[in-house]
Design a protein around this motif. Structure first.
Motif, PDB file in Angstrom:
ATOM      1  N   GLY A   4       0.793  -1.225   0.000  1.00 32.67           N
ATOM      2  CA  GLY A   4       0.000   0.000   0.000  1.00 32.67           C
ATOM      3  C   GLY A   4       0.822   1.269   0.000  1.00 32.67           C
ATOM      4  N   ARG A   5       2.122   1.152   0.283  1.00 32.16           N
ATOM      5  CA  ARG A   5       3.001   2.329   0.301  1.00 32.16           C
ATOM      6  C   ARG A   5       4.039   2.272  -0.823  1.00 32.16           C
ATOM      7  N   PHE A   6       4.509   1.089  -1.151  1.00 35.63           N
ATOM      8  CA  PHE A   6       5.546   0.909  -2.168  1.00 35.63           C
ATOM      9  C   PHE A   6       4.942   0.292  -3.416  1.00 35.63           C
ATOM     10  N   THR A   7       5.495   0.661  -4.571  1.00 32.62           N
ATOM     11  CA  THR A   7       5.068   0.092  -5.843  1.00 32.62           C
ATOM     12  C   THR A   7       6.286  -0.270  -6.674  1.00 32.62           C
ATOM     13  N   ILE A   8       6.329  -1.512  -7.117  1.00 37.64           N
ATOM     14  CA  ILE A   8       7.399  -1.950  -8.001  1.00 37.64           C
ATOM     15  C   ILE A   8       6.895  -1.928  -9.436  1.00 37.64           C
ATOM     16  N   SER A   9       7.753  -1.522 -10.355  1.00 44.13           N
ATOM     17  CA  SER A   9       7.392  -1.505 -11.771  1.00 44.13           C
ATOM     18  C   SER A   9       8.659  -1.716 -12.592  1.00 44.13           C
ATOM     19  N   ARG A  10       8.476  -1.950 -13.869  1.00 42.46           N
ATOM     20  CA  ARG A  10       9.633  -2.159 -14.737  1.00 42.46           C
ATOM     21  C   ARG A  10       9.362  -1.621 -16.128  1.00 42.46           C
ATOM     22  N   ASP A  11      10.436  -1.277 -16.814  1.00 40.91           N
ATOM     23  CA  ASP A  11      10.378  -0.831 -18.199  1.00 40.91           C
ATOM     24  C   ASP A  11      11.384  -1.673 -18.961  1.00 40.91           C
ATOM     25  N   ASN A  12      10.908  -2.711 -19.611  1.00 39.61           N
ATOM     26  CA  ASN A  12      11.818  -3.633 -20.282  1.00 39.61           C
ATOM     27  C   ASN A  12      12.521  -3.001 -21.484  1.00 39.61           C
ATOM     28  N   ALA A  13      11.910  -2.000 -22.077  1.00 38.68           N
ATOM     29  CA  ALA A  13      12.545  -1.323 -23.210  1.00 38.68           C
ATOM     30  C   ALA A  13      13.782  -0.554 -22.771  1.00 38.68           C
ATOM     31  N   LYS A  14      13.774  -0.122 -21.507  1.00 40.05           N
ATOM     32  CA  LYS A  14      14.895   0.663 -20.977  1.00 40.05           C
ATOM     33  C   LYS A  14      15.767  -0.124 -20.011  1.00 40.05           C
ATOM     34  N   ASN A  15      15.448  -1.388 -19.800  1.00 42.26           N
ATOM     35  CA  ASN A  15      16.197  -2.215 -18.838  1.00 42.26           C
ATOM     36  C   ASN A  15      16.218  -1.586 -17.444  1.00 42.26           C
ATOM     37  N   LEU A  16      15.067  -1.145 -16.995  1.00 44.90           N
ATOM     38  CA  LEU A  16      14.966  -0.502 -15.696  1.00 44.90           C
ATOM     39  C   LEU A  16      13.857  -1.140 -14.867  1.00 44.90           C
ATOM     40  N   VAL A  17      14.097  -1.184 -13.570  1.00 47.06           N
ATOM     41  CA  VAL A  17      13.064  -1.553 -12.611  1.00 47.06           C
ATOM     42  C   VAL A  17      13.055  -0.465 -11.547  1.00 47.06           C
ATOM     43  N   TYR A  18      11.862  -0.158 -11.050  1.00 47.56           N
ATOM     44  CA  TYR A  18      11.691   0.949 -10.118  1.00 47.56           C
ATOM     45  C   TYR A  18      11.054   0.457  -8.819  1.00 47.56           C
ATOM     46  N   LEU A  19      11.307   1.217  -7.780  1.00 42.37           N
ATOM     47  CA  LEU A  19      10.591   1.028  -6.524  1.00 42.37           C
ATOM     48  C   LEU A  19      10.152   2.411  -6.060  1.00 42.37           C
ATOM     49  N   GLN A  20       8.866   2.691  -6.234  1.00 35.26           N
ATOM     50  CA  GLN A  20       8.303   3.940  -5.753  1.00 35.26           C
ATOM     51  C   GLN A  20       7.922   3.764  -4.295  1.00 35.26           C
ATOM     52  N   MET A  21       8.481   4.607  -3.438  1.00 34.13           N
ATOM     53  CA  MET A  21       8.257   4.478  -1.998  1.00 34.13           C
ATOM     54  C   MET A  21       7.573   5.740  -1.491  1.00 34.13           C
ATOM     55  N   ASN A  22       6.366   5.574  -1.016  1.00 35.97           N
ATOM     56  CA  ASN A  22       5.581   6.695  -0.481  1.00 35.97           C
ATOM     57  C   ASN A  22       5.327   6.496   1.005  1.00 35.97           C
ATOM     58  N   SER A  23       4.938   7.563   1.662  1.00 33.60           N
ATOM     59  CA  SER A  23       4.620   7.510   3.101  1.00 33.60           C
ATOM     60  C   SER A  23       5.728   6.824   3.875  1.00 33.60           C
ATOM     61  N   LEU A  24       6.942   7.235   3.617  1.00 36.23           N
ATOM     62  CA  LEU A  24       8.093   6.571   4.234  1.00 36.23           C
ATOM     63  C   LEU A  24       8.090   6.733   5.743  1.00 36.23           C
TER      64      LEU A  24
END
Length: 122
Positions: free
Chosen positions: A66-86
């Motif tokens: 509910g606070r963190f979101t993982i995502s990826r962009d395979n075209a850019k070879n990137l994975v993200y971790l969006q961290m909210n309400s830390l």
């Protein structure tokens, strides 16, 4: 062979947000599941989030759901971790990892980055 490099860590106040990125080298990035783990001072490394090769499926540790979101962009070879309400308890070194399946287990991942420090102040 996949090489991983995390970025985006830093110092943030409680309640704030950060987005971590993990850049992967290698043409086979899109075939790997990706995971984020963290290691807090004096504690063992722990699972945070994972995403399958396509980005269609993900799972989270209860402590970040509910606070963190993982995502990826395979075209850019990137994975993200969006961290909210830390929270201060999110302070840790964060690692990304690549493996064959979307799992919470460390031994399910073959390649690891060097980590990026996140410090959440009160």
């Amino acid at each position: 062979q996949v090489q991983l490099a995390e970025s985006g860590g830093g110092l943030v106040q409680a309640g704030g947000s950060l987005r971590l990125s993990c850049a992967a080298s290698g043409r086979t990035f899109s075939s790997y599941a990706m995971g984020w783990f963290r290691q807090a001072p004096g504690k063992e490394r722990a699972f945070v989030a994972a995403i399958n090769w396509s980005g269609a499926s993900s799972n989270y540790a209860e402590s970040v759901k509910g606070r963190f979101t993982i995502s990826r962009d395979n075209a850019k070879n990137l994975v993200y971790l969006q961290m909210n309400s830390l929270k201060t308890e999110d302070t840790a070194v964060y690692y990304c990892a690549a493996g064959g399946a979307r799992t919470t287990r460390e031994d399910g991942y073959v390649y690891w980055g060097q980590g990026t420090q996140v410090i959440v102040s009160p």
